[in-house]
Design an enzyme around this catalytic site. Structure first.
Site, PDB file in Angstrom:
ATOM      1  N   GLY A  17       5.271  16.053  -2.890  1.00  0.00           N
ATOM      2  CA  GLY A  17       5.719  14.657  -2.920  1.00  0.00           C
ATOM      3  C   GLY A  17       4.557  13.685  -2.883  1.00  0.00           C
ATOM      4  N   SER A  18       4.880  12.404  -2.878  1.00  0.00           N
ATOM      5  CA  SER A  18       3.811  11.408  -2.986  1.00  0.00           C
ATOM      6  C   SER A  18       2.953  11.368  -1.723  1.00  0.00           C
ATOM      7  CB  SER A  18       4.393  10.036  -3.317  1.00  0.00           C
ATOM      8  OG  SER A  18       5.223   9.584  -2.290  1.00  0.00           O
ATOM      9  N   VAL A  19       3.572  11.417  -0.559  1.00  0.00           N
ATOM     10  CA  VAL A  19       2.778  11.411   0.670  1.00  0.00           C
ATOM     11  C   VAL A  19       2.017  12.742   0.792  1.00  0.00           C
ATOM     12  CG1 VAL A  19       2.839  11.237   3.188  1.00  0.00           C
ATOM     13  CG2 VAL A  19       4.371   9.835   1.793  1.00  0.00           C
ATOM     14  N   ARG A 113      10.668   8.893  14.742  1.00  0.00           N
ATOM     15  CA  ARG A 113       9.837   7.784  15.223  1.00  0.00           C
ATOM     16  C   ARG A 113      10.373   7.114  16.472  1.00  0.00           C
ATOM     17  NH1 ARG A 113       8.908   4.846   9.500  1.00  0.00           N
ATOM     18  NH2 ARG A 113       7.329   6.254   8.647  1.00  0.00           N
ATOM     19  N   CYS A 149       4.817   2.204   6.649  1.00  0.00           N
ATOM     20  CA  CYS A 149       3.619   1.686   5.984  1.00  0.00           C
ATOM     21  C   CYS A 149       3.441   0.183   6.098  1.00  0.00           C
ATOM     22  CB  CYS A 149       3.619   2.091   4.515  1.00  0.00           C
ATOM     23  SG  CYS A 149       5.088   1.573   3.618  1.00  0.00           S
ATOM     24  N   GLN A 176       5.337  -5.660  -1.176  1.00  0.00           N
ATOM     25  CA  GLN A 176       4.909  -4.279  -1.031  1.00  0.00           C
ATOM     26  C   GLN A 176       4.647  -3.584  -2.365  1.00  0.00           C
ATOM     27  OE1 GLN A 176       7.836  -3.916   2.859  1.00  0.00           O
ATOM     28  NE2 GLN A 176       7.071  -2.013   1.979  1.00  0.00           N
ATOM     29  N   SER A 179       3.592   2.230  -4.862  1.00  0.00           N
ATOM     30  CA  SER A 179       3.275   3.596  -4.415  1.00  0.00           C
ATOM     31  C   SER A 179       4.039   3.934  -3.143  1.00  0.00           C
ATOM     32  CB  SER A 179       1.773   3.763  -4.210  1.00  0.00           C
ATOM     33  OG  SER A 179       1.290   2.794  -3.318  1.00  0.00           O
ATOM     34  N   HIS A 242      -0.088  -3.341   0.620  1.00  0.00           N
ATOM     35  CA  HIS A 242       1.002  -4.225   1.037  1.00  0.00           C
ATOM     36  C   HIS A 242       0.413  -5.548   1.530  1.00  0.00           C
ATOM     37  CE1 HIS A 242       3.661  -1.003   0.457  1.00  0.00           C
ATOM     38  NE2 HIS A 242       4.043  -0.718   1.667  1.00  0.00           N
TER      39      HIS A 242
END
Lengths: 349, 349, 349, 349
Positions: A17-19, A113, A149, A176, A179, A242
């Protein structure tokens, strides 16, 4: 403290994935950590990483991971430290499983979180929250999370002000980058020549996470900070970075110069410990009126510094200013890696 | 009221600039007005318009103006109504000269906006301010101004709320289109993949102009409305359409449904008079959560309607919502033309 | 010939896709055709169209189709004329089924384009190819196809040259818009600040389809035109409008002026029949050296005209020039609708 | 050969322009050269560089040049090596003046490129052309030029093919980045969502410069290579990186594999001499069909390598392929610096 005799083996969950990709890019030459294992969905498991991934970062796929055979996200890894870039639809359960089996999980996902005993960690802001780990019921394992983020840059900018002048209210309007939405979720036809004034779930995170991060541990219990935040979150056609328009009301009187000095003098434990990914200065205050801008400041100090500018008095609050931070570096993979570095420096890893 | 026997001759001052071009595009087929004269700087004077202008609108240069020989901006025109798209560096003086010589000046420039006796006019909001003209010392001439492009959408959205519930405070964060900056002032290298968190002078306009527009005429004197506005203005990579995140505090209690009804029921004098450029409904409230977006709503009702969406309660103010309007149509040329139509309908022109 | 007493009922296959949406937008106010049925995949079948579609065009979803309940793509419709915007993975089979059941299928998909007895139709170029229908074995049904989006503009520009001077070779390098790739296939992260020098299967189409379209029917058999074409196809960051750099070698000598006149004088059957979607002039030759550009010419004559410019002599071929056409209007839905109009005018529908 | 005891003092002419800024960025940490003087127009002369320049590169303005007081472009400098990024409207005369006064001028401007005795130098391609300097009448001074930005990548890709198989014809269609147009010449409104099929004077350069660069020195005279080139040059919305679609006809038969090997085995004098800015391999051949793309390959080997891909047979020529190179690095400042490095290594500087 910049090198170890033997690097610590780590794994990345959600590696395609992207992260996940950003974790791999940033860990490729890390002085302390070495990627040994990569985990992803069933679709990718069994393939070499280079065949499983649709690598979309502009850097080259690091050769050290190309031939690693992707595994399932199951807690039978040799690496005892795992970075999680899992999608929130599956992250909660998988991360719990890993923690229960004794793994140290450093997660960029939202699921844990707000758990009472899980640190929502920004190493420059609340390193003491790491003690919450002791209260977790995961045996030798644990979960530490990285904030959203758009929260990280904001809270780093707020921290020295909260310490010196006290915060009574914060108002945030964000612009934002794409990405942050992962790949390939934002179609060009949707964002080109456009602004999308909605990022699902984002405003709620910006209005709540800072209160936990800026909270205080009393008698081993985390007490949330108590002030009000309002957030309006927008997607704009920017690749990375961002930008946030912030307004604040302070508890104690302060001048513009007081705020600028608070930012410029801010330094914290990661700087003191000289952690490998720590920015030399966490906050850059810029005097030039038209800055910060994503194009120019997102990569400040390798993307780990937060840029602040345009401080001015506000007719409704006390002050307004602009905060800029790199959403996939400081705001995601880089921030999580800095958490791991702090944990290593403190003997938790 | 949709056609006249003989059209009224009009001129455009600053005809080669970006606002001037938009005036020409929008007046090309106007049922009441006909462009007879075009004025620009010395550099252009004497040339045919098609040779003087670097036409950059995506529509075709109207054939009716191609061969008009450009004149200097001097008050010796046959057309007694002039639309001014002049740059603010020269607009103040030139517009005064025209008014003194008996011309009706409808200006999009900022110079005379805050003059005591000059209406800062949005036909749906403060048509009664036209009576201020009587106090002007220009003989048979007069000056009427159009507000700043990011003010018009905002104030139209605020007007029904001000009327029904009273305004105590407004907070605005804008994401403004490039076309508002004129041509060719924004270089691609500056705005591509970027946000510029500064538009010189813009925040001051947003914080002051609405108070004049929403003001009340008492004993022939305009009293400004009295509440506080804070603005943060940003340039984003969008061709047309200003998006604004707005927060408001009201004097009287209201529900979300009350606000939506106030917007949906809002109609005013231009609608009643059926003015040619008046939108059928000045405000479109959109229920779909991800709207309004510049790409989809900027051209609503030919760019003359304001779109509002994402109404939600706010932790710091009472409500927050998103306003979108077309900055060069409703926010500039189209808005000014509607002013002229109102003046015609009321016998001033 | 601009209106019918009663409109002809038509259906759209693949109604939720990008070509399907464009069909719906362009047919909404058509003087001859009226959308009565919409067909899509099983996922959408049974829903109202407004709930099934992720409408992404910047125009508003036409109210006339909002509540049409989507059907499966099965040949049990009341409308006997169907426009197909089906994905090529399923179009071949479904279109054959419809034709066999007596439906007139006008398809934008590639599957049947090169079938011997299927016209690959550009009404201005090869209207006589419609006679091929007689050779189809579909009973009262038939299939007519629309060429590839980058072929249509090219062949319209080549047609008058082929007629007057003969073509010996053509070389094409394209810069194609994103909309041609459907929605949401092109991620912003992929095309923003980028060029993609590959469009799968596209070069092959450009190198072969024109030879069929420019072919001649002899003894009821279509003989392909015989010259060589080389194509290089690129995706660029443009929303709509394909730009093509073309070089040609002619059989007979010609001057630049000869070519320009050939283009300017070109007119064909759709113009003669005054078909509703026919452009007034199929080809616009532009003298201004920097044109055509997608931003300025893509919508020429409602997107149905092809723009040509920058004609100059070529060191390797005879001439080079630039062709621009709207890929989703002339190059897809609009082109197909013009085919249907021609068929209606000729009594086939 | 990577460091010198004492660095060579250099100056930059046209220091505030886009090429000048890139020279400064790339020379900031150069192992051999040190910027001592900066020259620009009268408008800037006398100011500190940081006040004179509108620095628009995304890197930070190097602190080493911030306080250098800008001089006029007059040949009274202490630095005997000058890099010229002057605009072509003034470059010709100024560069001649410097050469006459004994300066070594390495220029990125077009003015002297086609002079008989001026090397048009690509260090990997025609290092022997440096001997032309001996024929210059500038005493101890000399002028060496860097080719046009779209020529450099093309000719590097052609060189090994010319050597091994001979070139009979080349056809080029370019998609060029905005940065090549300088700053701030391309307005966002012009290039956003657009292609501009004209770059003034560019096609002529692409059709002629390669013939000089690939020429041979016989009896101290440069004989141009003799084959035909046709170019079509387009501006697209990309920040950096020129993409070129190339077709070639060879003198001798070759297979695809032969060409790939010629590219992959290509290495030249800069690599042998290990010049500081020389790419490890001048040409990267990419097997992945969708590459090269500006986003992914423009920075290959710090922007100094040329990427080639999509080799395939061509119906009209012998082969077609795609070439990508970084226009402001390899194609401008970086290329010129490599020229200077070669001259230093050969004792000319």
């Amino acid at each position: 403290m910049k090198s170890l005799k033997e690097k610590i083996a780590v794994a990345v969950l959600g590696a395609t994935g992207s992260v996940g990709q950003k974790f791999i890019e940033m860990l490729a030459d890390h002085p302390w950590f070495e990627i040994r294992e990569l985990c992803a969905s069933d679709k990718s498991a069994g393939k070499e990483y280079q065949d499983a991934v649709d690598w979309f970062l502009s850097s080259t796929l690091p050769s050290s991971v190309k031939k690693i055979v992707v595994k399932r996200c199951e807690p039978n890894l040799k690496s005892k430290v795992v970075f999680s870039g899992l999608d929130s639809s599956v992250a909660g359960k998988i991360e719990t499983e890993f923690a229960k089996e004794g793994y140290t999980v450093i997660s960029n996902s939202k699921n844990h979180r707000m758990d009472n005993d899980v640190p929502l960690l920004i190493p420059e802001v609340n390193p003491d929250h790491l003690t919450l780990i002791k209260k977790q019921n995961y045996g030798s394992g644990c979960i530490v999370t990285n904030p959203n983020c758009s929260v990280i840059g904001l809270v780093i900018a707020l921290k020295p002000l909260a310490d010196k002048f006290g915060l009574e209210a914060a108002n945030v309007s964000t612009m934002q980058a794409i990405s942050g939405a992962g790949h390939p979720r934002v179609a060009n036809l949707d964002i080109e020549d456009n602004v999308i004034p909605l990022i699902k779930g984002e405003e709620d995170k910006v209005e709540t996470e800072p209160l936990k991060i800026l909270g205080t541990i009393k008698n081993e219990i985390l007490e949330f900070e108590n002030f009000k935040i309002s957030a309006q979150c927008n997607r704009v056609n920017v690749s990375d970075g961002h930008t946030e328009c912030v307004q604040i009301k302070l508890k104690r009187k302060a001048t513009k110069q007081d705020l600028i000095e608070a930012w410029q003098n801010f330094s914290s434990l990661p700087q003191e410990l000289n952690l490998p990914s720590a920015p030399y200065k966490p906050i850059h205050y810029l005097n030039e009126e038209k800055l910060p801008q994503p194009k120019y400041q997102r990569s400040a100090d390798k993307g780990m510094a937060v840029s602040v500018g345009r401080l001015r008095e506000d007719p409704l609050f006390d002050f307004k200013f602009v905060v800029l931070s790199h959403n996939t570096v400081r705001g995601a993979a880089g921030g999580a890696i800095l958490c791991a570095e702090l944990m290593k420096a403190q003997g938790i890893i």
